[in-house]
Design a protein around this motif. Structure first.
Motif, PDB file in Angstrom:
ATOM      1  N   ARG A 186       0.947  -1.450   0.319  1.00  0.00           N
ATOM      2  CA  ARG A 186       0.248   0.125  -0.055  1.00  0.00           C
ATOM      3  C   ARG A 186       0.563   1.156   0.184  1.00  0.00           C
ATOM      4  O   ARG A 186       2.080   0.778   0.909  1.00  0.00           O
ATOM      5  CB  ARG A 186      -0.956  -0.149   0.852  1.00  0.00           C
ATOM      6  CG  ARG A 186      -0.860  -0.043   2.359  1.00  0.00           C
ATOM      7  CD  ARG A 186      -1.471  -0.710   3.615  1.00  0.00           C
ATOM      8  NE  ARG A 186      -0.251  -0.622   4.748  1.00  0.00           N
ATOM      9  CZ  ARG A 186      -0.371   0.379   5.754  1.00  0.00           C
ATOM     10  NH1 ARG A 186      -0.470   1.583   5.775  1.00  0.00           N
ATOM     11  NH2 ARG A 186       0.857   0.123   6.942  1.00  0.00           N
ATOM     12  N   PRO A 187       0.651   2.375  -1.024  1.00  0.00           N
ATOM     13  CA  PRO A 187       2.020   3.333  -0.517  1.00  0.00           C
ATOM     14  C   PRO A 187       0.980   3.893   0.949  1.00  0.00           C
ATOM     15  O   PRO A 187      -0.149   4.386   1.773  1.00  0.00           O
ATOM     16  CB  PRO A 187       0.568   4.399  -1.788  1.00  0.00           C
ATOM     17  CG  PRO A 187      -0.311   4.412  -1.826  1.00  0.00           C
ATOM     18  CD  PRO A 187      -0.875   2.347  -1.382  1.00  0.00           C
ATOM     19  N   LEU A 188       2.195   4.438   1.663  1.00  0.00           N
ATOM     20  CA  LEU A 188       2.671   5.156   2.810  1.00  0.00           C
ATOM     21  C   LEU A 188       3.362   5.967   2.055  1.00  0.00           C
ATOM     22  O   LEU A 188       3.762   7.014   1.157  1.00  0.00           O
ATOM     23  CB  LEU A 188       3.940   4.703   3.334  1.00  0.00           C
ATOM     24  CG  LEU A 188       3.996   2.827   3.139  1.00  0.00           C
ATOM     25  CD1 LEU A 188       4.923   2.094   4.225  1.00  0.00           C
ATOM     26  CD2 LEU A 188       3.010   2.431   3.752  1.00  0.00           C
ATOM     27  N   ILE A 189       3.398   7.335   3.171  1.00  0.00           N
ATOM     28  CA  ILE A 189       4.592   8.315   3.197  1.00  0.00           C
ATOM     29  C   ILE A 189       5.296   8.237   4.526  1.00  0.00           C
ATOM     30  O   ILE A 189       5.215   7.394   4.869  1.00  0.00           O
ATOM     31  CB  ILE A 189       3.833   9.728   4.298  1.00  0.00           C
ATOM     32  CG1 ILE A 189       2.087  10.451   3.305  1.00  0.00           C
ATOM     33  CG2 ILE A 189       4.093  10.857   4.629  1.00  0.00           C
ATOM     34  CD1 ILE A 189       1.642  11.405   3.852  1.00  0.00           C
ATOM     35  N   VAL A 190       6.288   8.638   4.226  1.00  0.00           N
ATOM     36  CA  VAL A 190       7.748   7.551   4.450  1.00  0.00           C
ATOM     37  C   VAL A 190       8.232   9.238   4.968  1.00  0.00           C
ATOM     38  O   VAL A 190       8.571  10.223   3.984  1.00  0.00           O
ATOM     39  CB  VAL A 190       8.682   7.435   3.853  1.00  0.00           C
ATOM     40  CG1 VAL A 190      10.419   6.773   4.949  1.00  0.00           C
ATOM     41  CG2 VAL A 190       8.131   5.585   3.204  1.00  0.00           C
ATOM     42  N   THR A 191       8.297   9.343   6.106  1.00  0.00           N
ATOM     43  CA  THR A 191       9.201  10.493   6.765  1.00  0.00           C
ATOM     44  C   THR A 191      10.706  10.305   7.116  1.00  0.00           C
ATOM     45  O   THR A 191      11.544   9.359   8.093  1.00  0.00           O
ATOM     46  CB  THR A 191       8.721  12.066   7.640  1.00  0.00           C
ATOM     47  OG1 THR A 191       8.920  10.753   8.747  1.00  0.00           O
ATOM     48  CG2 THR A 191       7.199  11.789   7.122  1.00  0.00           C
ATOM     49  N   ILE A 192      11.415  11.230   6.870  1.00  0.00           N
ATOM     50  CA  ILE A 192      13.213  11.199   7.295  1.00  0.00           C
ATOM     51  C   ILE A 192      13.303  12.796   7.504  1.00  0.00           C
ATOM     52  O   ILE A 192      13.735  13.587   6.699  1.00  0.00           O
ATOM     53  CB  ILE A 192      13.828  10.827   5.832  1.00  0.00           C
ATOM     54  CG1 ILE A 192      13.743   9.356   5.433  1.00  0.00           C
ATOM     55  CG2 ILE A 192      15.608  11.020   6.022  1.00  0.00           C
ATOM     56  CD1 ILE A 192      13.968   8.797   4.234  1.00  0.00           C
ATOM     57  N   ASP A 193      13.731  12.761   9.029  1.00  0.00           N
ATOM     58  CA  ASP A 193      14.345  14.235   9.861  1.00  0.00           C
ATOM     59  C   ASP A 193      15.398  14.173  10.296  1.00  0.00           C
ATOM     60  O   ASP A 193      15.907  12.851  10.378  1.00  0.00           O
ATOM     61  CB  ASP A 193      13.032  14.832  10.317  1.00  0.00           C
ATOM     62  CG  ASP A 193      11.761  14.713   9.983  1.00  0.00           C
ATOM     63  OD1 ASP A 193      11.829  16.047   9.661  1.00  0.00           O
ATOM     64  OD2 ASP A 193      10.599  14.485  10.817  1.00  0.00           O
TER      65      ASP A 193
ATOM     66  N   THR B 291       6.934  15.354  12.991  1.00  0.00           N
ATOM     67  CA  THR B 291       6.119  15.788  13.765  1.00  0.00           C
ATOM     68  C   THR B 291       4.695  16.524  13.721  1.00  0.00           C
ATOM     69  O   THR B 291       4.236  16.273  14.287  1.00  0.00           O
ATOM     70  CB  THR B 291       6.971  16.433  14.654  1.00  0.00           C
ATOM     71  OG1 THR B 291       7.787  17.387  13.468  1.00  0.00           O
ATOM     72  CG2 THR B 291       8.632  15.785  15.795  1.00  0.00           C
ATOM     73  N   VAL B 292       5.355  17.522  12.282  1.00  0.00           N
ATOM     74  CA  VAL B 292       4.369  18.897  12.191  1.00  0.00           C
ATOM     75  C   VAL B 292       3.458  18.516  11.322  1.00  0.00           C
ATOM     76  O   VAL B 292       2.357  18.271  11.031  1.00  0.00           O
ATOM     77  CB  VAL B 292       4.630  19.916  12.549  1.00  0.00           C
ATOM     78  CG1 VAL B 292       4.374  20.870  12.004  1.00  0.00           C
ATOM     79  CG2 VAL B 292       5.401  19.694  13.665  1.00  0.00           C
ATOM     80  N   VAL B 293       4.559  18.231  10.145  1.00  0.00           N
ATOM     81  CA  VAL B 293       3.383  18.476   8.694  1.00  0.00           C
ATOM     82  C   VAL B 293       2.940  16.650   8.372  1.00  0.00           C
ATOM     83  O   VAL B 293       1.946  16.914   7.684  1.00  0.00           O
ATOM     84  CB  VAL B 293       5.027  18.615   7.872  1.00  0.00           C
ATOM     85  CG1 VAL B 293       3.969  18.339   6.125  1.00  0.00           C
ATOM     86  CG2 VAL B 293       5.599  20.470   8.078  1.00  0.00           C
ATOM     87  N   PHE B 294       4.063  15.523   8.589  1.00  0.00           N
ATOM     88  CA  PHE B 294       2.909  14.625   8.870  1.00  0.00           C
ATOM     89  C   PHE B 294       3.637  14.052  10.120  1.00  0.00           C
ATOM     90  O   PHE B 294       3.363  12.236   9.345  1.00  0.00           O
ATOM     91  CB  PHE B 294       3.460  13.663   7.221  1.00  0.00           C
ATOM     92  CG  PHE B 294       3.886  14.638   6.209  1.00  0.00           C
ATOM     93  CD1 PHE B 294       2.549  14.916   5.334  1.00  0.00           C
ATOM     94  CD2 PHE B 294       5.683  15.503   5.608  1.00  0.00           C
ATOM     95  CE1 PHE B 294       3.040  15.777   4.067  1.00  0.00           C
ATOM     96  CE2 PHE B 294       5.227  15.285   4.550  1.00  0.00           C
ATOM     97  CZ  PHE B 294       3.721  15.816   3.442  1.00  0.00           C
ATOM     98  N   PRO B 295       2.665  14.411  10.527  1.00  0.00           N
ATOM     99  CA  PRO B 295       2.262  13.085  11.988  1.00  0.00           C
ATOM    100  C   PRO B 295       2.035  11.792  11.378  1.00  0.00           C
ATOM    101  O   PRO B 295       1.971  11.124  12.601  1.00  0.00           O
ATOM    102  CB  PRO B 295       1.188  14.566  12.993  1.00  0.00           C
ATOM    103  CG  PRO B 295       0.801  15.206  12.327  1.00  0.00           C
ATOM    104  CD  PRO B 295       1.419  15.035  11.061  1.00  0.00           C
ATOM    105  N   GLU B 296       1.163  11.741  10.382  1.00  0.00           N
ATOM    106  CA  GLU B 296       0.219  11.045   9.950  1.00  0.00           C
ATOM    107  C   GLU B 296       1.111   9.613   9.590  1.00  0.00           C
ATOM    108  O   GLU B 296       0.632   8.535   8.877  1.00  0.00           O
ATOM    109  CB  GLU B 296      -1.394  11.047   9.894  1.00  0.00           C
ATOM    110  CG  GLU B 296      -1.211  11.906   8.672  1.00  0.00           C
ATOM    111  CD  GLU B 296      -0.437  12.679   7.831  1.00  0.00           C
ATOM    112  OE1 GLU B 296       0.029  13.394   9.456  1.00  0.00           O
ATOM    113  OE2 GLU B 296      -0.872  13.435   6.961  1.00  0.00           O
ATOM    114  N   ALA B 297       1.923  10.112   8.707  1.00  0.00           N
ATOM    115  CA  ALA B 297       3.400   9.445   8.509  1.00  0.00           C
ATOM    116  C   ALA B 297       3.149   8.160   8.776  1.00  0.00           C
ATOM    117  O   ALA B 297       3.050   7.113  10.147  1.00  0.00           O
ATOM    118  CB  ALA B 297       4.417   9.996   8.221  1.00  0.00           C
TER     119      ALA B 297
END
Ligand code: DC
Length: 229
Positions: free
Chosen positions: A9-16, A140-146
């Motif tokens: 399934r397509p995801l949002i992946v975040t890298i900070d 933390t802020v833009v994609f907390p649901e990632a």
């Protein structure tokens, strides 16, 4: 792209993470492996910095920044060789990686008016899932649901050396000491500002890349993503 690496399934992946931790290289490689789009949010802050400099607006002038943000449009265009950044239709990619623009981007990024403006730009750019988003406040802020969040760090001296090697050979190539000094200053600004400071999300997986190759970092991330997707 390797289709076998695409999650079910397509995801949002975040890298900070801080400057020089390897976020850009890792995000690009990971996006390619997953068949996802890559979102470089630092480039957007750099775009605002270029616009502010061109318009003569100081990073302390909130009213001026607000007017400026209302008058600009930033686009990130994927190309074979990487993302191109357009400011009101003009390609400013070649202008955004200088040490001066790095410091100015960090300064404008502390202003709530700029963060609010870029919040909607970033969310619009990730409206369709299947994206790897890199920055300071993605998880933390833009994609907390990632669904998959990573915080990538490395020893400050290693990060400075990596950044120095990237800048080496460019017209304004600075010394290693000056790269390290500016990087530490920028990390301090980014981590101590009042709005959306650089910090790991509570549910982020922390990876220290000091003793890892960036390919090994990507491998760890892929393992985690396939475990959850
Ligand atoms: O990732 P970068 O070095 O290109 O980012 C430039 C500056 O932009 C960085 O010093 C802080 C700011 N930034 C931010 O505040 N939030 C983000 N999501 C991305 C970048």
């Amino acid at each position: 792209m390797s289709p076998s690496n695409r999650p079910s399934r397509p995801l949002i992946v975040t890298i900070d993470g801080p400057a020089g931790a390897g976020k850009t290289t890792v995000s690009k490689l990971l996006a390619k492996q997953l068949g996802y789009r890559y979102l470089d949010t630092g480039a957007l802050y750099r775009g605002v910095a270029v616009a502010a400099r061109q318009a003569g607006v100081s990073p302390e002038d909130d009213a001026g920044l607000e007017v400026l943000c209302r008058s600009i449009k930033l686009d990130l265009i994927p190309q074979e060789e990487g993302l191109r950044l357009l400011l009101n239709g003009d390609d400013i990619t070649a202008l955004i990686r200088t040490p001066q623009i790095s410091m100015l981007a960090s300064a404008v990024s502390a202003r709530p008016v700029v963060r609010a403006f870029l919040m909607s730009t970033q969310r619009d750019l990730a409206a369709r899932k299947g994206v790897v988003a890199e920055g300071r406040d993605m998880g933390t802020v833009v994609f907390p649901e990632a669904e998959a969040k990573f915080f990538l760090d490395a020893d400050a001296q290693i990060r400075a050396r990596r950044r120095y090697e990237e800048l080496n050979g460019t017209a304004e190539a600075p010394s290693l000491a000056s790269v390290e000094g500016q990087m530490r200053q920028r990390d301090r600004n980014d981590a101590t500002r009042a709005v959306a400071p650089l910090q790991p999300a509570a549910d982020a997986i922390r990876i220290d890349s000091t003793h890892l190759s960036l390919a090994q970092v990507v491998e760890r991330m892929l393992l985690h993503i396939h475990r959850i997707a």
